[in-house]
Design an enzyme around this catalytic site. Sequence first.
Site, short mmCIF file in Angstrom:
data_model
loop_
_atom_site.label_atom_id
_atom_site.label_comp_id
_atom_site.label_asym_id
_atom_site.label_seq_id
_atom_site.Cartn_x
_atom_site.Cartn_y
_atom_site.Cartn_z
N LYS A 1 0.83 -1.20 0.00
CA LYS A 1 0.00 0.00 0.00
C LYS A 1 0.87 1.25 0.00
O LYS A 1 1.90 1.31 0.69
CB LYS A 1 -0.90 -0.02 1.23
N SER B 1 -9.32 2.25 3.60
CA SER B 1 -8.44 2.96 2.69
C SER B 1 -7.51 2.03 1.91
O SER B 1 -6.76 2.50 1.04
CB SER B 1 -7.60 3.96 3.50
N SER C 1 -9.77 0.10 7.85
CA SER C 1 -9.22 0.13 6.50
C SER C 1 -8.62 -1.18 6.01
O SER C 1 -8.22 -1.28 4.86
CB SER C 1 -8.17 1.24 6.39
#
Length: 493
Positions: A74, A152, A176
């Site tokens: 990420k 997220s 997330s």
Amino acid sequence: MNFEEYRAFDAMGLAELIQKGEVTPAELLEVAIARAEAVNPQLNGLIIPLYDMARERAGTTLSGPLAGVPMLVKDLFQEIGGAPCYQGNKARKARDIKADVDSTLVARWKQAGLVPFGRTNTPEFGAKGITEPDSFGPARNPWNPDHTPGGSSGGSAAMVAAGVVPVAGANDGGGSIRIPAACCGLFGLKPGRGRTPWGPHFTEAMHGIAVNHVLTRSVRDSALLLDIAQGDERGSLFRIAPPEQAYALSAASRPGKLRIGFSTRSPLGTEVSPEAVRAVENTVALLRDLGHEVEEAEPQMDARQMCMDWLNVWFGQCAAEVDEVKELTGCGDEGFELDTLAIAAFGRATPAHEYVKCQTRWQGYMIALDAFLARYDFWLTPTLALPPAEIGAMATPPWQQAALKMVLKVGAEKLLMKSGMIEQMALENFKYMPFTQFANVTGVPAMSVPLHWTEAGLPLGSQFVGGHGDEGKLLALAAQLEEAAPWFNKVPM
């Protein structure tokens, strides 16, 4: 190896093929890259390809339990030395900010032999439960590209669900990991506070609210990755007791009879869709079939106040991040999204004593959870109150954007906060995910398990919340559920 053969294995399965000499790391990497190139134009999950860096690594001698397995990380606090590190932010992207060293987490992944070949899409600073940053555009759900993969860690979820990689990096400050897992039909474990590292430049995020881990298709991959990542680091502010046994062993075992309390009522009093209720009811039936005792119950707390306490801490965190990025890049307000600027302004308008009050109330929420866990092993809820939203559905509406611009222009942040409008805006956003923040505020582990698909064909996970140190027990239950109601071969495209 072709793609369909590749997708038939999880990370541990691929590592075993490499160990047997049936495939090479370089061959696996090329399959993963080809799949990414095929689906990413539609899904927009991979935003920073690092193919050359990965090819060089795949050509070296690798060791470790997952040696040669490709992965994605990420683009938020999972830095790769020398690679871009934009965090979904326009200012960092415009200045092409790169990481100076690997993060401690990435270093541990590399020590296990993994081969990162790109960074995945995230909302600006990971601030939302969707992944639609201005800097890169929206990530999309492989089950239906008109819908969000969540956030997220939405870019990571989209790539794992689409079969690009068996595992991708994620982090969780309010849901997330669990939210995108629920949206994309994946397994998502949020470890407890202090379980995984943040270093080397800092060792805790948002007072332990946020934690790092991964998104996977199989439970055993998540367990092994937690074994690889977990443990203290230099400068740790909070040193959690190590697990009694390896998480991989927990995932290979089965739990004894558990007592589980469940609820389908939104703690905020907001809508819970029939599909989300059905997801939990189906999970309850499965648990009872497996011999567990399940009854309706929930922790006794002021959930609305808890969510606002979480939000006020995030306001302060965002203000600090915006100031830091402005100093780093030299960019002004034009380098940030309007929502981010507004959140940061609210953070600056929050008095220090109110911030401390928020943190102090966290202790009461943990007391409430401890009282609940004195009677139950876990709390079961929907992960999401509503099915994955359509792209754009959770965007700040034009009238609120106009109001926020005016507030920022005249400096009326404190007045707006006193008006109650911020709370109403927050509740409108929380209505999709009113169940996830509790585990972050209390610092306990929680997981989303993919046991339900809606009539429209979209995944909708079930959440289990445990107590401190319960990662192993959660993994044992997840493995039992995975065996009883397999999801690995449910693939979207």
